[in-house]
Design a protein around this motif. Sequence first.
Motif, PDB file in Angstrom:
ATOM      1  N   ARG A  40       0.817  -1.209   0.000  1.00  0.00           N
ATOM      2  CA  ARG A  40       0.000   0.000   0.000  1.00  0.00           C
ATOM      3  C   ARG A  40       0.855   1.264   0.000  1.00  0.00           C
ATOM      4  O   ARG A  40       0.528   2.255  -0.658  1.00  0.00           O
ATOM      5  N   LEU A  41       1.969   1.233   0.753  1.00  0.00           N
ATOM      6  CA  LEU A  41       2.873   2.386   0.770  1.00  0.00           C
ATOM      7  C   LEU A  41       3.505   2.613  -0.597  1.00  0.00           C
ATOM      8  O   LEU A  41       3.594   3.756  -1.074  1.00  0.00           O
ATOM      9  N   THR A  42       3.927   1.528  -1.221  1.00  0.00           N
ATOM     10  CA  THR A  42       4.536   1.636  -2.556  1.00  0.00           C
ATOM     11  C   THR A  42       3.519   2.124  -3.571  1.00  0.00           C
ATOM     12  O   THR A  42       3.836   2.953  -4.443  1.00  0.00           O
ATOM     13  N   GLN A  43       2.287   1.616  -3.476  1.00  0.00           N
ATOM     14  CA  GLN A  43       1.230   2.069  -4.376  1.00  0.00           C
ATOM     15  C   GLN A  43       0.966   3.562  -4.189  1.00  0.00           C
ATOM     16  O   GLN A  43       0.812   4.312  -5.176  1.00  0.00           O
ATOM     17  N   ASN A  44       0.941   4.026  -2.932  1.00  0.00           N
ATOM     18  CA  ASN A  44       0.718   5.450  -2.650  1.00  0.00           C
ATOM     19  C   ASN A  44       1.854   6.301  -3.208  1.00  0.00           C
ATOM     20  O   ASN A  44       1.616   7.385  -3.761  1.00  0.00           O
ATOM     21  N   GLN A  45       3.104   5.797  -3.059  1.00  0.00           N
ATOM     22  CA  GLN A  45       4.252   6.515  -3.606  1.00  0.00           C
ATOM     23  C   GLN A  45       4.128   6.640  -5.116  1.00  0.00           C
ATOM     24  O   GLN A  45       4.337   7.709  -5.694  1.00  0.00           O
ATOM     25  N   MET A  46       3.794   5.531  -5.761  1.00  0.00           N
ATOM     26  CA  MET A  46       3.677   5.531  -7.219  1.00  0.00           C
ATOM     27  C   MET A  46       2.549   6.450  -7.675  1.00  0.00           C
ATOM     28  O   MET A  46       2.692   7.192  -8.651  1.00  0.00           O
ATOM     29  N   ASP A  47       1.428   6.430  -6.939  1.00  0.00           N
ATOM     30  CA  ASP A  47       0.314   7.314  -7.276  1.00  0.00           C
ATOM     31  C   ASP A  47       0.724   8.776  -7.120  1.00  0.00           C
ATOM     32  O   ASP A  47       0.341   9.633  -7.931  1.00  0.00           O
ATOM     33  N   GLY A  48       1.524   9.057  -6.062  1.00  0.00           N
ATOM     34  CA  GLY A  48       1.977  10.426  -5.832  1.00  0.00           C
ATOM     35  C   GLY A  48       2.890  10.922  -6.935  1.00  0.00           C
ATOM     36  O   GLY A  48       2.729  12.066  -7.426  1.00  0.00           O
ATOM     37  N   VAL A  49       3.835  10.080  -7.349  1.00  0.00           N
ATOM     38  CA  VAL A  49       4.753  10.474  -8.423  1.00  0.00           C
ATOM     39  C   VAL A  49       3.988  10.609  -9.739  1.00  0.00           C
ATOM     40  O   VAL A  49       4.244  11.523 -10.532  1.00  0.00           O
ATOM     41  N   SER A  50       3.043   9.703  -9.975  1.00  0.00           N
ATOM     42  CA  SER A  50       2.224   9.788 -11.191  1.00  0.00           C
ATOM     43  C   SER A  50       1.430  11.089 -11.208  1.00  0.00           C
ATOM     44  O   SER A  50       1.286  11.726 -12.264  1.00  0.00           O
ATOM     45  N   ALA A  51       0.938  11.508 -10.060  1.00  0.00           N
ATOM     46  CA  ALA A  51       0.187  12.767  -9.967  1.00  0.00           C
ATOM     47  C   ALA A  51       1.102  13.946 -10.279  1.00  0.00           C
ATOM     48  O   ALA A  51       0.688  14.895 -10.980  1.00  0.00           O
ATOM     49  N   GLN A  52       2.354  13.883  -9.784  1.00  0.00           N
ATOM     50  CA  GLN A  52       3.317  14.934 -10.088  1.00  0.00           C
ATOM     51  C   GLN A  52       3.599  14.986 -11.589  1.00  0.00           C
ATOM     52  O   GLN A  52       3.702  16.066 -12.180  1.00  0.00           O
ATOM     53  N   ALA A  53       3.740  13.800 -12.183  1.00  0.00           N
ATOM     54  CA  ALA A  53       4.013  13.736 -13.631  1.00  0.00           C
ATOM     55  C   ALA A  53       2.843  14.314 -14.412  1.00  0.00           C
ATOM     56  O   ALA A  53       3.036  15.047 -15.395  1.00  0.00           O
ATOM     57  N   ASN A  54       1.634  14.012 -13.976  1.00  0.00           N
ATOM     58  CA  ASN A  54       0.447  14.552 -14.667  1.00  0.00           C
ATOM     59  C   ASN A  54       0.358  16.060 -14.519  1.00  0.00           C
ATOM     60  O   ASN A  54      -0.015  16.781 -15.458  1.00  0.00           O
ATOM     61  N   THR A  55       0.677  16.548 -13.314  1.00  0.00           N
ATOM     62  CA  THR A  55       0.675  18.002 -13.090  1.00  0.00           C
ATOM     63  C   THR A  55       1.702  18.700 -13.982  1.00  0.00           C
ATOM     64  O   THR A  55       1.433  19.764 -14.569  1.00  0.00           O
ATOM     65  N   ALA A  56       2.885  18.063 -14.087  1.00  0.00           N
ATOM     66  CA  ALA A  56       3.945  18.638 -14.932  1.00  0.00           C
ATOM     67  C   ALA A  56       3.512  18.663 -16.393  1.00  0.00           C
ATOM     68  O   ALA A  56       3.746  19.648 -17.112  1.00  0.00           O
ATOM     69  N   ALA A  57       2.860  17.564 -16.849  1.00  0.00           N
ATOM     70  CA  ALA A  57       2.410  17.508 -18.243  1.00  0.00           C
ATOM     71  C   ALA A  57       1.383  18.596 -18.517  1.00  0.00           C
ATOM     72  O   ALA A  57       1.409  19.241 -19.584  1.00  0.00           O
ATOM     73  N   LYS A  58       0.479  18.805 -17.563  1.00  0.00           N
ATOM     74  CA  LYS A  58      -0.530  19.851 -17.712  1.00  0.00           C
ATOM     75  C   LYS A  58       0.124  21.227 -17.740  1.00  0.00           C
ATOM     76  O   LYS A  58      -0.258  22.103 -18.537  1.00  0.00           O
TER      77      LYS A  58
END
Length: 423
Positions: A40-58
């Motif tokens: 669950r911690l790893t999934q949360n980390q990955m979701d957090g980084v993915s959110a950062q990547a999406n924010t950067a793309a936007k």
Amino acid sequence: MLQDSYIRDNREQVLERLAVKNFKQPLLVDEIIQLDEKRRLTQNQMDGVSAQANTAAKQIGELMRAGKKDEAEAVKATTGAFKSEVQTLGEQLAAIEEELYQKQVLLPNLPHASVPKGLTPEENEVVLTNGAIPELPANALPHWELAAKYKLIDFELGVKITGAGFPVYTGKGAKLQRALINFFIDEAEKAGYNEVSVPLMVNEASGFGTGQLPDKEGQMYFVGIDNLYLIPTAEVPITNLYRDVILKADDLPIKNCGHTPCFRREAGSYGAHVRGLNRLHQFDKVEIVQVVNPETSYDVLEQMSGHVQGLLQKLGLPYRVLRLCGGDMGFASALTYDMETWSAAQQRWLEVSSVSNFETFQSNRLKLRFRNAEGKTQLAHTLNGSALALPRIVATLLENNQTEKGVKIPEVLVPYTKFEWID
């Protein structure tokens, strides 16, 4: 398979119930909880980084539209690191999930609160006994001698063709087999079960779905070149009809029955207690299977037990019902009733049926769900029972009904056999 959330939220109860089932690896529970937390911690980390990547793309898109190309390029330079981190975390998550899965499949189902503690069949609880024990004359024969006397079953011919535990039924012996199968199917249909005819071999996913794999792998016949298993019971293919299916609440209960040969290696079974029909590698059985709403499953279990008892009563066989203790239960079962008939010539009880509630253990493996009244998906409960397995039924029918004239066929079977006596 037990659900992650249940193990995590009910650690003490899980350990307590596993102890009733005499489970030898209690530390596995904490290992699963720790891996689940790590997952669950790893999934949360990955979701957090993915959110950062999406924010950067936007942000890149907005800067490009504003004509700020240099600033957009600067932000774009950071996205590579995001992608790399997401990939790394994804690989870590996959490894954790695989390790978690390999440990989860080793946990048996939790026994119901009513299951008694105990390690051996002698500690099973006798729920009820029904019928008078027949008294036979001193010269009464066991079923294997009756089978030879009346040319019903040729055990040696089966050895010649295949090996021990594969009998050949002949004459009235073969007709009795067919009569019992048809009687059991007809009675199941009267009780609302839908007859299905299913394959006699299953793939690994099917064996896993109902809990035979990996737990009973050594007891199953394996067709290596095709990676298929001969079924140990019709429960496996019939229940797997609903693997990866989402049912409607109105579909429940689903009631199926089916006749199949069953194949079991029965490794390590030797001695006088397995003589004749007492234990075979191939035998016929009619199985009843239900998929039900969890709220009704224990009422359904009692109904299924009653159905099996009704068959034994109609055949005129004395029987008893046992609630299996934790140490004698199957890997996937939450509660099992065994039905045993009295073998008058052998002077012992013979198991002829097991009826079990698996709760969500099988459905979690099968991903078998239904939409409840609120429209949300939840796991169904699965149950099955032998109704009935033929070998020991035939053994007790022959032994208990033997007379000087021959073997009397129960009245309920005469329309199926077309004869009243084996003589």
